[in-house]
Design a protein around this motif. Structure first.
Motif, short mmCIF file in Angstrom:
data_model
loop_
_atom_site.label_atom_id
_atom_site.label_comp_id
_atom_site.label_asym_id
_atom_site.label_seq_id
_atom_site.Cartn_x
_atom_site.Cartn_y
_atom_site.Cartn_z
N ASN A 67 -48.36 -62.70 39.82
CA ASN A 67 -48.27 -64.15 39.86
C ASN A 67 -46.98 -64.58 39.19
N GLN A 68 -46.15 -65.28 39.92
CA GLN A 68 -44.85 -65.69 39.39
C GLN A 68 -44.97 -66.74 38.28
N ASP A 69 -46.14 -67.42 38.22
CA ASP A 69 -46.32 -68.48 37.24
C ASP A 69 -46.61 -67.96 35.83
N ILE A 70 -46.90 -66.67 35.70
CA ILE A 70 -47.24 -66.11 34.38
C ILE A 70 -45.96 -65.92 33.58
N ARG A 71 -45.94 -66.57 32.42
CA ARG A 71 -44.75 -66.50 31.55
C ARG A 71 -45.05 -65.65 30.32
N LYS A 73 -45.10 -66.59 27.32
CA LYS A 73 -46.03 -67.35 26.48
C LYS A 73 -47.48 -67.06 26.86
N ASP A 74 -47.77 -66.97 28.17
CA ASP A 74 -49.13 -66.66 28.64
C ASP A 74 -49.55 -65.26 28.19
N TRP A 75 -48.62 -64.30 28.28
CA TRP A 75 -48.93 -62.93 27.83
C TRP A 75 -49.20 -62.90 26.33
N LEU A 76 -48.44 -63.65 25.55
CA LEU A 76 -48.64 -63.68 24.10
C LEU A 76 -49.99 -64.31 23.74
N ILE A 77 -50.36 -65.37 24.45
CA ILE A 77 -51.66 -66.00 24.21
C ILE A 77 -52.78 -65.05 24.60
N LEU A 78 -52.59 -64.31 25.72
CA LEU A 78 -53.59 -63.34 26.15
C LEU A 78 -53.79 -62.24 25.10
N VAL A 79 -52.69 -61.72 24.56
CA VAL A 79 -52.78 -60.68 23.52
C VAL A 79 -53.49 -61.23 22.29
N PHE A 80 -53.12 -62.46 21.89
CA PHE A 80 -53.77 -63.09 20.73
C PHE A 80 -55.26 -63.29 20.98
N ALA A 81 -55.61 -63.78 22.18
CA ALA A 81 -57.02 -64.01 22.53
C ALA A 81 -57.80 -62.70 22.52
N GLY A 82 -57.19 -61.63 23.07
CA GLY A 82 -57.85 -60.32 23.07
C GLY A 82 -58.10 -59.80 21.67
N TYR A 177 -61.82 -67.97 20.53
CA TYR A 177 -61.45 -67.19 21.73
C TYR A 177 -61.88 -67.94 23.00
N LEU A 178 -63.10 -68.46 23.00
CA LEU A 178 -63.61 -69.17 24.17
C LEU A 178 -62.79 -70.41 24.49
N LEU A 179 -62.26 -71.06 23.46
CA LEU A 179 -61.43 -72.24 23.68
C LEU A 179 -60.08 -71.87 24.32
N LEU A 180 -59.63 -70.64 24.09
CA LEU A 180 -58.36 -70.18 24.65
C LEU A 180 -58.47 -69.69 26.09
N THR A 181 -59.67 -69.28 26.50
CA THR A 181 -59.81 -68.56 27.77
C THR A 181 -59.66 -69.37 29.05
N PRO A 182 -60.09 -70.63 29.16
CA PRO A 182 -60.01 -71.30 30.47
C PRO A 182 -58.61 -71.30 31.08
N HIS A 183 -57.60 -71.61 30.28
CA HIS A 183 -56.21 -71.61 30.76
C HIS A 183 -55.79 -70.21 31.22
N LEU A 184 -56.18 -69.20 30.44
CA LEU A 184 -55.78 -67.82 30.76
C LEU A 184 -56.47 -67.30 32.01
N ILE A 185 -57.74 -67.67 32.20
CA ILE A 185 -58.48 -67.23 33.39
C ILE A 185 -57.84 -67.82 34.65
N LYS A 186 -57.40 -69.08 34.56
CA LYS A 186 -56.71 -69.70 35.71
C LYS A 186 -55.41 -68.97 36.03
N PHE A 188 -54.47 -65.67 35.08
CA PHE A 188 -54.57 -64.24 35.38
C PHE A 188 -55.70 -63.89 36.36
N GLY A 189 -56.66 -64.78 36.53
CA GLY A 189 -57.86 -64.45 37.29
C GLY A 189 -58.90 -63.86 36.34
N SER A 190 -60.19 -64.09 36.59
CA SER A 190 -61.22 -63.70 35.63
C SER A 190 -61.30 -62.20 35.38
N TRP A 191 -61.30 -61.39 36.47
CA TRP A 191 -61.39 -59.94 36.30
C TRP A 191 -60.16 -59.39 35.59
#
Length: 198
Positions: A67-71, A73-82, A177-186, A188-191
């Motif tokens: 996905n070209q829209d993934i920046r 910043k999104d990867w950093l938030i994903l790592v932090f959320a994980g 973590y749950l508050l961070l996930t909706p944006h990330l799921i959109k 990266f996709g849920s799986w």
């Protein structure tokens, strides 16, 4: 007659099944502590994550997409959320289970929806109605009653409070973590999100 479920029904069933599996986790952790007194929370976390890693890699591989829209910043938030939701929250939960029963741990940990509701109301400035406040009051009131009951039979009051505090901190971390996930799921996709975050 053909049976079919709409997305809300499917999602609700998945959530119920996930809550059931989430509830059984504490029983297995307490069993592991009982079988091997030398095992601590960190060791158990390493064993758990190490044994699950091949499945997470497989999930990521099967659900990869570009996905070209993934920046960055999104990867950093994903790592932090994980780290927050799957490592730190789990580690605090495992620590808490060294001191309190699985039943009390479940009651405290399942306060995370109330924390999510309270945090969402503050972030989005939404007023909570009387029914929501009553439900929150019942949740915390019941938790305090169970804690007092366990305190009567617990060998050490200090250990009880350490365990309860660690599990409540785990609930806070999981709610964040749950508050961070909706944006990330959109993004990266849920799986894919779950595989990467895990």
């Amino acid at each position: 007659m053909k049976f079919s479920m709409n997305p809300v029904q499917t999602g609700s069933l998945c959530a119920i099944f996930a809550a059931f599996l989430f509830s059984t986790k504490a029983i297995f952790i307490k069993q592991a502590y009982a079988l091997s007194p030398l095992v601590d929370a960190t060791t158990l976390m390493v064993l758990r994550m190490g044994s699950a890693l091949p499945f997470f890699i497989l999930i990521c591989w099967l659900n990869r997409h570009h996905n070209q829209d993934i920046r960055i910043k999104d990867w950093l938030i994903l790592v932090f959320a994980g780290l927050l939701g799957y490592y730190f929250a789990s580690w605090l939960d495992f620590v808490g289970l060294m001191f309190i029963s699985a039943s009390l741990e479940r009651i405290i940990l399942f306060l995370y929806p109330t924390l999510t509701v309270l945090a969402s109301s503050l972030i989005y400035r939404q007023k909570l109605n009387a029914k929501t406040w009553f439900a929150i009051f019942l949740s915390y009131g019941g938790t305090v009653l169970v804690m007092l009951q366990e305190g009567k039979i617990a060998p050490s009051q200090g250990n009880l409070w350490i365990g309860c505090s660690a599990v409540f901190a785990s609930a806070i971390a999981f709610a964040a973590y749950l508050l961070l996930t909706p944006h990330l799921i959109k993004k990266f996709g849920s799986w894919n999100f779950n595989g990467l975050a895990l």
